[in-house]
Design a protein around this motif. Structure first.
Motif, PDB file in Angstrom:
ATOM      1  N   LYS A  18       1.694 -15.400  -7.929  1.00  0.00           N
ATOM      2  CA  LYS A  18       0.414 -15.380  -7.228  1.00  0.00           C
ATOM      3  C   LYS A  18       0.624 -15.187  -5.722  1.00  0.00           C
ATOM      4  O   LYS A  18      -0.164 -14.513  -5.063  1.00  0.00           O
ATOM      5  N   LEU A  19       1.688 -15.749  -5.180  1.00  0.00           N
ATOM      6  CA  LEU A  19       1.972 -15.569  -3.755  1.00  0.00           C
ATOM      7  C   LEU A  19       2.339 -14.136  -3.419  1.00  0.00           C
ATOM      8  O   LEU A  19       2.108 -13.664  -2.307  1.00  0.00           O
ATOM      9  N   ARG A  20       2.910 -13.421  -4.348  1.00  0.00           N
ATOM     10  CA  ARG A  20       3.380 -12.067  -4.096  1.00  0.00           C
ATOM     11  C   ARG A  20       2.408 -10.975  -4.551  1.00  0.00           C
ATOM     12  O   ARG A  20       2.697  -9.798  -4.434  1.00  0.00           O
ATOM     13  N   LYS A  21       1.291 -11.356  -5.087  1.00  0.00           N
ATOM     14  CA  LYS A  21       0.293 -10.378  -5.553  1.00  0.00           C
ATOM     15  C   LYS A  21      -0.490  -9.845  -4.355  1.00  0.00           C
ATOM     16  O   LYS A  21      -0.887 -10.613  -3.472  1.00  0.00           O
ATOM     17  N   THR A  22      -0.693  -8.554  -4.317  1.00  0.00           N
ATOM     18  CA  THR A  22      -1.458  -7.959  -3.222  1.00  0.00           C
ATOM     19  C   THR A  22      -2.782  -7.424  -3.737  1.00  0.00           C
ATOM     20  O   THR A  22      -2.924  -7.097  -4.915  1.00  0.00           O
ATOM     21  N   ASN A  23      -3.708  -7.276  -2.830  1.00  0.00           N
ATOM     22  CA  ASN A  23      -5.020  -6.733  -3.181  1.00  0.00           C
ATOM     23  C   ASN A  23      -5.122  -5.254  -2.815  1.00  0.00           C
ATOM     24  O   ASN A  23      -6.135  -4.610  -3.061  1.00  0.00           O
ATOM     25  N   LYS A  24      -4.102  -4.710  -2.175  1.00  0.00           N
ATOM     26  CA  LYS A  24      -4.120  -3.316  -1.743  1.00  0.00           C
ATOM     27  C   LYS A  24      -3.830  -2.390  -2.918  1.00  0.00           C
ATOM     28  O   LYS A  24      -3.050  -2.707  -3.798  1.00  0.00           O
ATOM     29  N   CYS A  25      -4.467  -1.257  -2.888  1.00  0.00           N
ATOM     30  CA  CYS A  25      -4.239  -0.238  -3.910  1.00  0.00           C
ATOM     31  C   CYS A  25      -3.353   0.839  -3.290  1.00  0.00           C
ATOM     32  O   CYS A  25      -3.726   1.455  -2.294  1.00  0.00           O
ATOM     33  N   PHE A  26      -2.210   1.089  -3.830  1.00  0.00           N
ATOM     34  CA  PHE A  26      -1.268   2.031  -3.255  1.00  0.00           C
ATOM     35  C   PHE A  26      -1.439   3.448  -3.800  1.00  0.00           C
ATOM     36  O   PHE A  26      -0.954   4.402  -3.223  1.00  0.00           O
ATOM     37  N   CYS A  27      -2.082   3.576  -4.900  1.00  0.00           N
ATOM     38  CA  CYS A  27      -2.291   4.924  -5.426  1.00  0.00           C
ATOM     39  C   CYS A  27      -3.784   5.243  -5.370  1.00  0.00           C
ATOM     40  O   CYS A  27      -4.632   4.411  -5.628  1.00  0.00           O
TER      41      CYS A  27
END
Length: 100
Positions: free
Chosen positions: A89-98
Motif C-alpha cells: 500500500k505504501l508503494r502503490k501510486t495513483n499515476k497512470c503511466f500509459c
C-alpha cells in the motif's frame, strides 16, 4: 555407581559438578527454569516392578507436560509477523503511466 569407602555396597550415582567461579547470566537462567521430576525429589529406592512396568516413564511424562504447560509463554517465539499488504500500500501510486 560408586562404592562407599572399602565396603562393597553399591549406591545410586550422584552428579558431581566441578566447583568454579564461572557463572553466566544464561547459565543462571537455565538453573532457575529446570524441570526436576518427582522421582528425583523422593528418596525412595527404585522398584524393579515400576521400572519394568514403565511407571517411572509415565511419571516423568506427566511432570514434563505440567512443566511445559506452566512455561508455555516462555517457549513461544516473539516474532513480528510480516505485513505485506501494508508494505504494498505504501508503494502503490495513483499515476497512470500509459495513455491508453
Amino acid at each position: 555407581m560408586a562404592t562407599m569407602g572399602k565396603s562393597k555396597e553399591w549406591s545410586r550415582a550422584i552428579i558431581c559438578k566441578p566447583k568454579d567461579s564461572l557463572t553466566t547470566e544464561a547459565g543462571l537462567r537455565a538453573q532457575r527454569n529446570v524441570m526436576v521430576p518427582t522421582i528425583e525429589k523422593e528418596c525412595t529406592p527404585n522398584s524393579m516392578s515400576m521400572i519394568i512396568g514403565g511407571e517411572y516413564a509415565r511419571m516423568w511424562l506427566r511432570d514434563r507436560d505440567e512443566f511445559q504447560a506452566k512455561n508455555i509463554n516462555n517457549s513461544k517465539a516473539k516474532v513480528i509477523k510480516n505485513d505485506f499488504e501494508w508494505w504494498l500500500k505504501l508503494r502503490k501510486t495513483n499515476k497512470c503511466f500509459c495513455s491508453i
